[in-house]
Write an enzyme that holds these catalytic residues in place. Structure first.
Site, PDB file in Angstrom:
ATOM      1  N   GLY A 101       0.824  -1.204   0.000  1.00 39.44           N
ATOM      2  CA  GLY A 101       0.000   0.000   0.000  1.00 39.44           C
ATOM      3  C   GLY A 101       0.861   1.258   0.000  1.00 39.44           C
ATOM      4  O   GLY A 101       2.093   1.185   0.035  1.00 39.44           O
ATOM      5  N   HIS A 122     -17.426  -5.834 -35.411  1.00 36.20           N
ATOM      6  CA  HIS A 122     -16.963  -7.215 -35.410  1.00 36.20           C
ATOM      7  C   HIS A 122     -15.763  -7.336 -36.337  1.00 36.20           C
ATOM      8  O   HIS A 122     -15.790  -6.772 -37.432  1.00 36.20           O
ATOM      9  CB  HIS A 122     -18.083  -8.137 -35.910  1.00 36.20           C
ATOM     10  CG  HIS A 122     -17.636  -9.553 -36.032  1.00 36.20           C
ATOM     11  ND1 HIS A 122     -17.469 -10.356 -34.933  1.00 36.20           N
ATOM     12  CD2 HIS A 122     -17.298 -10.296 -37.121  1.00 36.20           C
ATOM     13  CE1 HIS A 122     -17.058 -11.551 -35.343  1.00 36.20           C
ATOM     14  NE2 HIS A 122     -16.949 -11.544 -36.665  1.00 36.20           N
TER      15      HIS A 122
END
Ligand code: FAD
Length: 467
Positions: free
Chosen positions: A273, A446
């Site tokens: 962290g 696509h």
């Protein structure tokens, strides 16, 4: 010490993505702005020791991995070698180029920069200690001093074997073995980089799962896929000891009260962290309120002392570059007298650029339930997306979290190819309060991996086309 005769409209302490973006915004809004930075170059953690150098290395790791699998694509090499000196040189070149770009932006926007550590001496004065000490006076002050790696009790950095995100970026060679302490985004990204460079990586996490801020299903899937890539993961782990003996890291770890085991590696990365850089910058003198080291701010990023603002990793919001920048822009717009809306922290996209990538925006399934929503979810696998198969990366899925009545999308959670790019669509969908039906009617090109989002929207109604 020189006392500037100018009184700036606003002075910013710290030039990370919070501070430098805030300074540019201030200049755009017609404010006279000073920027104070203690490091030799502008850009902060993000540019020098965070977002940019890590993603540069991730690209090398990806290309190297692809090269090793060249045969799958019909590309045959005689020898494949990793020259880590060139890998590092490319990363350094990218950082240098972007730092020069940021420096140019400061000049272009007529931002006066001061080099040295800034300390608040009164609500309108900052003393700058450095080669040319100065006293900068300003009507408003924005603190953007960022964060640094946190250590656990009993852990001591030696800069040689026990490292943080800073020292690990300076390694001259690929370590044979690496212990990564902490399975948040930083730990997982470094694990992914070095394991693809050939390092034997062990990740140790105190909590029950990796990437604990992500949706449970994403964490579980990533754990499975990292294990497939031979990254060892130990969760629910308690550190007994971390030392360096004969040039090797020795870590003693126990799992859920079981017997202690010793892990021996060449290097250890501490990634437990980040703590805010709020000490020694004069906060106590001014009476700026803090909670657990983080500066308390209102919805305009103003602290408990009128005229003093705080943004980025030093305030208790997500510690991300884009959050820091947006907080900086918000603070400056408020200072310039514009009317502003508070930031919606639910709409902050979060990304982990490991392999496969992880990205999410909005509420996790558990968070949506805790907020009282009646929830429906869908999951569409990349295995059923043509483009993912073309890429040779068809692991993972898109998961949608919707409220049950109108199927409004509350959260999008993804693991798979290019999801750190796809997440922008999730931000738009959730920000514009779209329902799954709206998304299912949007025509997606696509073949693209974005079809996974459209299919996941269909899947909310049990009507996915390709699965
Ligand atoms: P910082 O970037 O920390 O900048 C603070 C600046 O203030 C520094 O330049 C510092 O030298 C200066 N300073 C401190 N004290 C003083 C003082 N008294 N006087 C003058 N100057 C001072 N976030 C993302 O969004 N995406 C990512 O991919 C990502 N990857 C990361 C990878 C790693 C390894 C790490 C460690 C972090 C990563 N982050 C990422 C997080 C991101 O770097 C931070 O959220 C972001 O840098 C915070 O910006 P900031 O402006 O608040 O502070």
């Amino acid at each position: 010490m020189s006392t500037e005769s100018v009184v700036y409209d606003v002075a910013v302490i710290g030039s990370g993505p919070g501070g430098y973006v805030a300074a540019i915004k201030a200049s755009q809004l017609g404010l006279k702005v000073a920027l104070i930075e203690k490091y030799a170059k502008v850009g902060g953690t993000c540019l020098h020791w965070g977002c940019i150098p890590t993603k540069a290395l991730l690209l090398n790791a990806e290309l190297y991995e692809k090269a090793l699998h060249g045969k799958e694509f019909g590309i045959l090499y005689k020898d494949i070698n990793l020259d880590f000196r060139l890998v590092k040189a490319r990363k350094d070149k990218i950082v240098k180029k972007l730092a020069m770009g940021t420096d140019f932006l400061m000049k272009k926007n007529k931002i006066t920069t001061f080099s040295g550590k800034g300390t608040l001496t009164s609500p309108g004065t900052i003393s700058v200690a450095g080669e040319s000490p100065a006293e900068v006076r300003a009507k408003k002050i924005v603190i953007a001093t960022g964060s640094e790696a946190k250590l656990l009790p009993g852990m001591e950095l030696d800069g040689q074997c026990i490292l943080t995100n800073k020292e690990i970026l300076d390694l001259d060679s690929v370590p044979k073995s690496l212990l990564v302490v902490g399975a948040g985004a930083v730990g997982i990204e470094f694990a992914s980089i070095f394991s693809r460079f050939g390092t034997d990586v062990t990740v140790v996490e105190m909590l029950p799962r990796i990437l604990p801020v992500e949706d449970q299903e994403v964490s579980d899937e990533l754990r499975k896929l990292l294990a497939k890539r031979r990254i060892k993961i130990i969760t629910d782990a308690r550190f007994e000891n971390l030392t360096v003996q004969d040039g090797k890291v020795q870590a003693t770890v126990s799992v859920a009260g079981g017997p202690a085991q010793t892990i021996t590696t060449d290097k250890a990365l501490i990634a437990v962290g980040r703590k805010p850089v709020t000490e020694g910058i004069g906060l106590e003198r001014l009476g700026v309120a803090t909670t657990k080291g983080f500066i308390t701010v209102d919805e305009h990023m103003e602290t408990s002392v009128p005229g003093v603002f705080a943004i980025g990793d030093i305030v208790p919001t997500q510690q991300l570059a884009h959050v820091a920048s947006h907080e900086g822009i918000l603070a400056m717009r408020h200072i310039a007298g514009e009317s502003t809306e508070p930031l919606n922290y639910d709409l902050v996209p979060g990304c982990t650029y490991c392999s496969p990538e992880v990205a999410s925006v909005g509420l996790r399934e558990s968070a949506a339930r805790e907020r009282g929503y009646d929830v429906v979810t869908s999951k569409f696998p990349f295995a059923a997306i043509g483009k993912a198969t073309i890429l040779g990366e068809n692991e993972g899925f898109v998961k949608l979290v919707c409220e049950k009545k109108y199927k409004q999308v509350l959260g999008m959670h993804m693991i798979g190819p290019h999801v750190t790019e796809l997440v922008a669509e999730g931000t738009a969908i959730i920000g514009l309060e779209a329902c799954a039906e709206d998304v299912s009617h949007l025509i997606h090109a696509h073949p693209t991996v974005s079809e996974g989002i459209m299919e996941a929207a269909h899947a909310i109604y049990g009507a996915a086309i390709h699965f």
